[in-house]
Write a protein that holds these residues in place. Structure first.
Motif, short mmCIF file in Angstrom:
data_model
loop_
_atom_site.label_atom_id
_atom_site.label_comp_id
_atom_site.label_asym_id
_atom_site.label_seq_id
_atom_site.Cartn_x
_atom_site.Cartn_y
_atom_site.Cartn_z
N LEU A 173 -5.96 1.20 3.50
CA LEU A 173 -4.38 0.95 3.16
C LEU A 173 -3.83 0.47 1.67
O LEU A 173 -5.22 0.30 0.58
CB LEU A 173 -3.79 -0.92 3.71
N LEU A 174 -2.71 0.86 1.54
CA LEU A 174 -2.49 1.33 -0.15
C LEU A 174 -1.95 -0.47 -0.14
O LEU A 174 -1.63 -1.13 -1.72
CB LEU A 174 -1.57 2.16 -0.67
N SER A 175 -1.70 -0.55 0.17
CA SER A 175 -0.77 -2.58 -0.02
C SER A 175 -1.37 -3.46 1.81
O SER A 175 -1.08 -3.26 1.90
CB SER A 175 -0.22 -2.29 -0.17
N VAL B 244 -8.75 7.10 -8.81
CA VAL B 244 -7.06 6.25 -8.52
C VAL B 244 -8.07 5.03 -8.04
O VAL B 244 -9.17 4.62 -7.37
CB VAL B 244 -6.88 6.95 -6.92
N TYR B 245 -7.19 3.61 -7.38
CA TYR B 245 -7.82 1.95 -7.87
C TYR B 245 -6.04 1.96 -6.74
O TYR B 245 -5.60 2.71 -6.61
CB TYR B 245 -7.74 1.21 -8.54
N GLY B 246 -6.36 0.79 -6.17
CA GLY B 246 -5.81 0.43 -5.04
C GLY B 246 -5.75 0.52 -3.37
O GLY B 246 -4.84 -0.23 -2.93
N LEU B 247 -6.62 0.65 -3.41
CA LEU B 247 -6.75 0.62 -1.71
C LEU B 247 -7.77 -0.60 -1.30
O LEU B 247 -8.26 -1.35 -2.06
CB LEU B 247 -7.38 2.05 -1.48
N VAL C 15 -5.41 6.96 5.22
CA VAL C 15 -4.70 5.98 4.76
C VAL C 15 -3.35 5.68 4.49
O VAL C 15 -2.70 6.53 4.78
CB VAL C 15 -4.96 6.87 3.33
N TYR C 16 -2.95 4.93 4.58
CA TYR C 16 -1.78 3.79 5.06
C TYR C 16 -1.56 3.40 4.07
O TYR C 16 -1.82 2.88 3.62
CB TYR C 16 -1.87 3.49 6.58
N LYS C 17 0.20 3.39 3.79
CA LYS C 17 0.70 2.54 3.12
C LYS C 17 0.55 1.15 3.15
O LYS C 17 0.53 0.07 2.36
CB LYS C 17 2.31 2.68 2.82
N THR C 18 0.51 1.16 4.47
CA THR C 18 1.01 -0.48 4.53
C THR C 18 -0.25 -0.95 6.05
O THR C 18 -0.06 -0.22 6.56
CB THR C 18 1.99 -1.22 4.97
N LYS C 19 -0.15 -2.12 6.31
CA LYS C 19 -0.92 -2.52 7.47
C LYS C 19 0.17 -2.21 8.99
O LYS C 19 -0.45 -1.92 9.86
CB LYS C 19 -1.74 -4.18 7.69
N PHE C 20 1.04 -2.03 8.69
CA PHE C 20 1.81 -1.05 9.92
C PHE C 20 1.15 0.00 10.75
O PHE C 20 2.01 1.12 11.76
CB PHE C 20 3.60 -1.27 9.91
#
Length: 285
Positions: free
Chosen positions: A282-284, A197-200, A249-254
């Protein structure tokens, strides 16, 4: 608050309606067709965990694409004077004007901190990823984890497929993550078991690729990108617990409600250091 027309200023050549119409046309023109689910599901009789994730992702994307298309068509008719402008259409118009993602779209999408232009570009990239996955339904060499509506379901599928293959009980397994030294372009086939997997991105620290562990962040590098990660599942009794930082692991910085999973990453320093620094993936960004 100033009225919207005043925001543009006196000498502006475009009215609100003209600007919104331009944005609306631009989005509509690039909007991909919805996925033909009967075509895609008939490509194979196999229903492996990965294939089911692919189907679910296509269905989620279809719901979002349908709503974008429907709401833009409705607003277009409203701007032409062929439909009475409803409060929902007005909200959509305001969002497009100020480069915000409309609430009705966000509800059907995923957590994001992007402006409308960035967000829509991201939607198109996610569609491109799904296009290549649905071609032959084979697992991509490297999966863009951040490009999924539901990354948890993909990570669960990694566990399910290994549980089936090795006849392990699912409740006595956990995910393990090995950070490779390579980036996406260097892979041309999927992992034999598990998935790449990538994009972290890492926040609060960085990954030392040569040393293979977490290390201090560099100045001004807020969220360095991670190399490709190899995710697989192993029985609980083989779990490494020494020199490990349990990295959320979170989807956003929030962070908060955007929590996805916890990855065990190697560290030479005490894990407490990274806990205090609030280190997360973070994922984005």
């Amino acid at each position: 608050l100033q009225p919207r027309d005043a925001v543009i200023g006196e000498g502006a050549s475009q009215t609100v309606e003209e600007k919104v119409k331009t944005i609306l046309d631009d989005i509509s023109e690039k909007l991909p067709e919805e996925y033909n689910m009967s075509d895609i599901t008939s490509k194979t009789a196999e229903r492996s965990p990965y294939i089911l994730v692919c189907f679910q992702e296509c269905e989620r994307m279809n719901t979002l694409l349908y709503e974008i298309r429907r709401s833009l068509k409705e607003l277009d008719l409203g701007l032409k004077g062929e439909l009475a402008i409803s409060s929902e259409m007005e909200q959509l118009q305001t969002a497009l004007f100020f480069d915000n993602v409309p609430d009705t779209w966000t509800k059907l999408a995923y957590p994001s901190t992007y402006s409308l232009a960035q967000w829509y570009n991201d939607v198109l990239l996610r569609c491109r990823e799904l296009d290549s996955w649905t071609q032959d339904l084979a697992l991509p060499s490297v999966v863009w984890l951040a490009g999924l509506f539901n990354p948890q379901s993909f990570l669960t599928a990694v566990m399910q497929s290994l549980a089936r293959k090795n006849e392990w009980p699912l409740d006595k397994m956990h995910l393990t993550v090995d950070v490779t030294k390579k980036f996406k372009e260097e892979f041309n086939q999927p992992a034999r078991e598990g998935a790449y997997v990538y994009g972290l991105y890492m926040e609060g620290a960085r990954w030392d690729t040569q040393g293979g562990n977490i290390t201090e962040a560099r100045l001004k590098e807020l969220t360095p990108i991670m190399p490709v990660m190899f995710v697989r599942a192993i029985p609980n009794d083989r779990q490494e617990t020494r020199n490990i930082y349990e990295c959320p692991v979170y989807k956003t910085k929030f962070r908060g409600a955007t929590y996805v999973w916890t990855f065990s990453l190697k560290t030479k320093e005490r894990p407490a250091k990274w806990v205090l620094a609030g280190v997360a993936l973070l994922l984005s960004v």
